[in-house]
Design an enzyme around this catalytic site. Structure first.
Site, PDB file in Angstrom:
ATOM      1  N   GLY A   1     -12.044  -9.402 -16.124  1.00 15.39           N
ATOM      2  CA  GLY A   1     -11.039  -8.355 -16.215  1.00 15.39           C
ATOM      3  C   GLY A   1     -11.473  -7.296 -15.214  1.00 15.39           C
ATOM      4  O   GLY A   1     -12.372  -7.544 -14.412  1.00 15.39           O
ATOM      5  N   PRO A   2     -10.876  -6.113 -15.250  1.00 17.24           N
ATOM      6  CA  PRO A   2     -11.276  -5.082 -14.302  1.00 17.24           C
ATOM      7  C   PRO A   2     -12.754  -4.726 -14.473  1.00 17.24           C
ATOM      8  O   PRO A   2     -13.291  -4.776 -15.581  1.00 17.24           O
ATOM      9  CB  PRO A   2     -10.383  -3.903 -14.675  1.00 17.24           C
ATOM     10  CG  PRO A   2      -9.210  -4.520 -15.352  1.00 17.24           C
ATOM     11  CD  PRO A   2      -9.751  -5.709 -16.083  1.00 17.24           C
TER      12      PRO A   2
ATOM     13  N   ASN B   1      -6.543 -14.944 -12.811  1.00 13.96           N
ATOM     14  CA  ASN B   1      -7.750 -15.456 -12.154  1.00 13.96           C
ATOM     15  C   ASN B   1      -8.470 -16.447 -13.068  1.00 13.96           C
ATOM     16  O   ASN B   1      -8.623 -16.158 -14.257  1.00 13.96           O
ATOM     17  CB  ASN B   1      -8.743 -14.319 -11.872  1.00 13.96           C
ATOM     18  CG  ASN B   1      -8.138 -13.137 -11.138  1.00 13.96           C
ATOM     19  OD1 ASN B   1      -8.316 -11.998 -11.547  1.00 13.96           O
ATOM     20  ND2 ASN B   1      -7.439 -13.404 -10.058  1.00 13.96           N
TER      21      ASN B   1
ATOM     22  N   PHE C   1     -16.837  -9.671 -14.195  1.00 10.09           N
ATOM     23  CA  PHE C   1     -16.047  -9.339 -15.378  1.00 10.09           C
ATOM     24  C   PHE C   1     -14.800 -10.198 -15.378  1.00 10.09           C
ATOM     25  O   PHE C   1     -14.168 -10.334 -14.342  1.00 10.09           O
ATOM     26  CB  PHE C   1     -15.624  -7.870 -15.358  1.00 10.09           C
ATOM     27  CG  PHE C   1     -16.568  -6.951 -16.062  1.00 10.09           C
ATOM     28  CD1 PHE C   1     -16.505  -6.812 -17.444  1.00 10.09           C
ATOM     29  CD2 PHE C   1     -17.515  -6.237 -15.371  1.00 10.09           C
ATOM     30  CE1 PHE C   1     -17.376  -5.970 -18.110  1.00 10.09           C
ATOM     31  CE2 PHE C   1     -18.402  -5.392 -16.025  1.00 10.09           C
ATOM     32  CZ  PHE C   1     -18.325  -5.254 -17.406  1.00 10.09           C
TER      33      PHE C   1
ATOM     34  N   GLY D   1     -19.880 -17.357 -24.413  1.00  8.94           N
ATOM     35  CA  GLY D   1     -18.506 -17.836 -24.570  1.00  8.94           C
ATOM     36  C   GLY D   1     -17.948 -18.438 -23.289  1.00  8.94           C
ATOM     37  O   GLY D   1     -18.624 -19.190 -22.583  1.00  8.94           O
TER      38      GLY D   1
ATOM     39  N   TYR E   1       0.793  -1.241   0.000  1.00  7.59           N
ATOM     40  CA  TYR E   1       0.000   0.000   0.000  1.00  7.59           C
ATOM     41  C   TYR E   1       0.824   1.288   0.000  1.00  7.59           C
ATOM     42  O   TYR E   1       0.510   2.217  -0.745  1.00  7.59           O
ATOM     43  CB  TYR E   1      -1.028  -0.023   1.155  1.00  7.59           C
ATOM     44  CG  TYR E   1      -2.264  -0.807   0.752  1.00  7.59           C
ATOM     45  CD1 TYR E   1      -3.349  -0.184   0.148  1.00  7.59           C
ATOM     46  CD2 TYR E   1      -2.329  -2.185   0.918  1.00  7.59           C
ATOM     47  CE1 TYR E   1      -4.460  -0.902  -0.256  1.00  7.59           C
ATOM     48  CE2 TYR E   1      -3.427  -2.920   0.522  1.00  7.59           C
ATOM     49  CZ  TYR E   1      -4.498  -2.272  -0.060  1.00  7.59           C
ATOM     50  OH  TYR E   1      -5.595  -2.985  -0.472  1.00  7.59           O
TER      51      TYR E   1
ATOM     52  N   GLU F   1      -9.000  -6.986   3.845  1.00  8.91           N
ATOM     53  CA  GLU F   1      -8.305  -8.067   3.121  1.00  8.91           C
ATOM     54  C   GLU F   1      -7.710  -9.068   4.116  1.00  8.91           C
ATOM     55  O   GLU F   1      -7.757 -10.281   3.890  1.00  8.91           O
ATOM     56  CB  GLU F   1      -7.237  -7.461   2.179  1.00  8.91           C
ATOM     57  CG  GLU F   1      -7.903  -6.855   0.950  1.00  8.91           C
ATOM     58  CD  GLU F   1      -7.152  -5.706   0.296  1.00  8.91           C
ATOM     59  OE1 GLU F   1      -5.925  -5.597   0.484  1.00  8.91           O
ATOM     60  OE2 GLU F   1      -7.798  -4.897  -0.408  1.00  8.91           O
TER      61      GLU F   1
END
Ligand SMILES: Cc1cc2nc3c(=O)[nH]c(=O)nc-3n(C[C@H](O)[C@H](O)[C@H](O)COP(=O)(O)OP(=O)(O)OC[C@H]3O[C@@H](n4cnc5c(N)ncnc54)[C@H](O)[C@@H]3O)c2cc1C
Ligand code: HEM
Length: 393
Positions: free
Chosen positions: A385-386, A204, A383, A267, A94, A136
């Site tokens: 992705g981001p 991911n 998503f 997909g 961070y 987290e």
């Protein structure tokens, strides 16, 4: 934060909004240039497309704009927390991100960014960082404490590979230590830590099988020139070792929900829906499984979904191909239109609708769902992705 600092932050939000993307682009250049060890965390393709810059800029700006009413943006935090926890972001990262972000603000805004303004932004970043670090850590601690759980990387090996279509292959991963596996919630994903040609990268992959098996299954589409997917398809064979971080993600199937479940995918977006279908079908809840593919060659899991539907009368399946070959047998051709969706929904529209696929597909299905009267909080999406804004289009 002092009231004066809050006033300064709010006064500078418009300037930062104007330069938001330039600032985050510059921020990534500075950070990845000076801290190459962080490159493994950030997906280069997401940098190139600008989606990651927009996500980070959007989050920091939304935080700043709402600094005196943070409750209004609290709903956006779980997604960031899960994304960070999935990727293994740690407290020591961070300050690095914070310093680089402040430097980027200073470099792009120039003299307009006085020391006082930079200090105020530093304090705001520090508070957001504190909140994310604590949340987290809770995810890490919970994953480590649960049966079969772990913290950090765990060694797996490929136990089986199965081609699901011309472009998607499943990899069954079993832990090298032979121990039990943390039970994930359908919709969650693993992060693989891969070392390819001397470059470390984190990717991911949604878990595509039901929880409770002695393996984790991921199903990977080969992307054109994709580094990780290409490596998995070409190089990962039975026995190949692969490190993974514990499953995370907040795009999850609510376990106690009984209202009809509608899974709409395009997909490779089918992967978390497979896990949801496997887990929910035996429970008897009405399920509509709508899948869009280009044609039969790239349609993954058809046999398995057909077998589940044959065994469970509560499951109804619709396959939609936009470019079918002569021998293909879809239920519909073209796109997943509003009319097609309407035929699958009960009159009261009280369903849980999960959607995932290419962005234009998601924008269109999301819009149709809203127009047809599905409550917004019951429309859930992920998503690959981001995060992007589906409502923008
Ligand atoms: C929550 C989540 C779940 C996911 N689940 C799945 C899943 O179940 N199955 C699945 O297949 N995928 C899934 N993904 C996507 C996966 O994580 C990878 O992004 C995907 O496999 C592509 O990775 P890659 O390394 O092969 O491709 P990359 O090397 O990252 O490249 C991706 C594409 O971008 C292009 N590209 C790369 N770098 C640049 C550049 N500098 N400039 C321009 N273009 C560039 C490449 O040519 C390629 O076409 C998921 C992603 C997320 C976030
Ligand atoms: C207050 C500080 C931070 C904020 C507000 C923030 C915000 C975000 C947001 C909004 C996303 C996108 C989430 C999504 O895909 O939906 C994201 C992703 C990510 N963040 Fe952070 N983040 C912060 C700090 C950090 C730190 C310290 C790291 C350390 C390495 C980090 C690493 C990442 C990575 C690797 C991703 C995924 C990138 C990708 O998809 O390529 N972030 N963050």
């Amino acid at each position: 934060m002092s009231p004066h600092a809050i006033t300064l932050i709010k006064a500078t939000v418009p300037a930062l909004q104007q330069h938001g993307e330039a600032i985050t682009r510059h921020f990534y250049t500075v950070m990845l240039g000076e801290h190459p060890e962080l490159k493994a965390f950030f997906n280069e393709a997401h940098q190139a497309s600008g989606t990651q810059s927009r996500a980070l800029a959007g989050a920091v700006l939304a935080y700043a704009a709402h600094i005196d009413r943070l409750g209004e943006i609290a709903g956006a935090l779980p997604r960031i927390i899960h994304k960070h926890a999935a990727l293994g972001v740690l407290p020591e990262h961070y300050p690095i991100v914070g310093q680089c972000l402040l430097r980027a603000i200073k470099d792009v805004l120039g003299d307009a960014a006085t020391d006082e303004i930079i200090d105020a932004w530093g304090a705001a970043y520090g508070e957001l960082a504190k909140l994310l670090i604590a949340a987290e850590e809770q995810v890490y601690a919970a994953n480590a404490a649960r049966d079969g759980g772990w913290r950090g990387q765990r060694a797996f090996r490929v136990a089986r590979r199965v081609a699901e279509s011309d472009v998607i292959t499943s990899f069954y991963l079993e832990p090298v230590d032979g121990g039990p596996l943390l039970a994930f919630v359908p919709g969650q994903y693993l992060t693989l830590v891969l070392s390819i040609d001397g470059e470390t990268m984190r990717r991911n992959y949604s878990l595509s099988d039901a929880p409770g098996k002695p393996w984790y299954r991921i199903s990977v589409k080969r992307e054109p020139q994709g580094k990780a997917s290409g490596w998995l398809h070409d190089t990962a064979v039975v026995g190949t070792p692969i490190d993974a971080l514990a499953p995370c993600g907040d795009f999850t199937l609510a376990e106690d929900a009984q209202r009809p479940l509608v899974l709409v995918t395009g997909g490779v977006g089918i992967t978390p829906a497979m896990s949801m279908l496997e887990a929910a079908a035996p429970g008897g809840r009405p399920i509509r499984f709508i899948h869009a593919a280009r044609d039969g060659r790239v349609h993954a899991f058809r046999q398995r979904v057909d077998a589940i539907a044959a065994r469970h009368a509560n499951v109804r399946v619709t396959y939609v191909y936009d470019r079918p070959r002569a021998e293909d047998r879809p239920h519909a051709t073209g796109l997943v239109t509003r009319e097609l969706l309407a035929q699958q929904l009960p009159g009261d529209r009280d369903v849980d609708l999960y959607l995932l696929g290419p962005k234009p597909f998601m924008q269109s299905v999301y819009r149709s769902g809203l127009d047809l009267g599905v409550p917004q909080q019951q429309l859930r999406y992920e998503f690959f992705g981001p995060l992007e804004d589906l409502r923008a289009a």
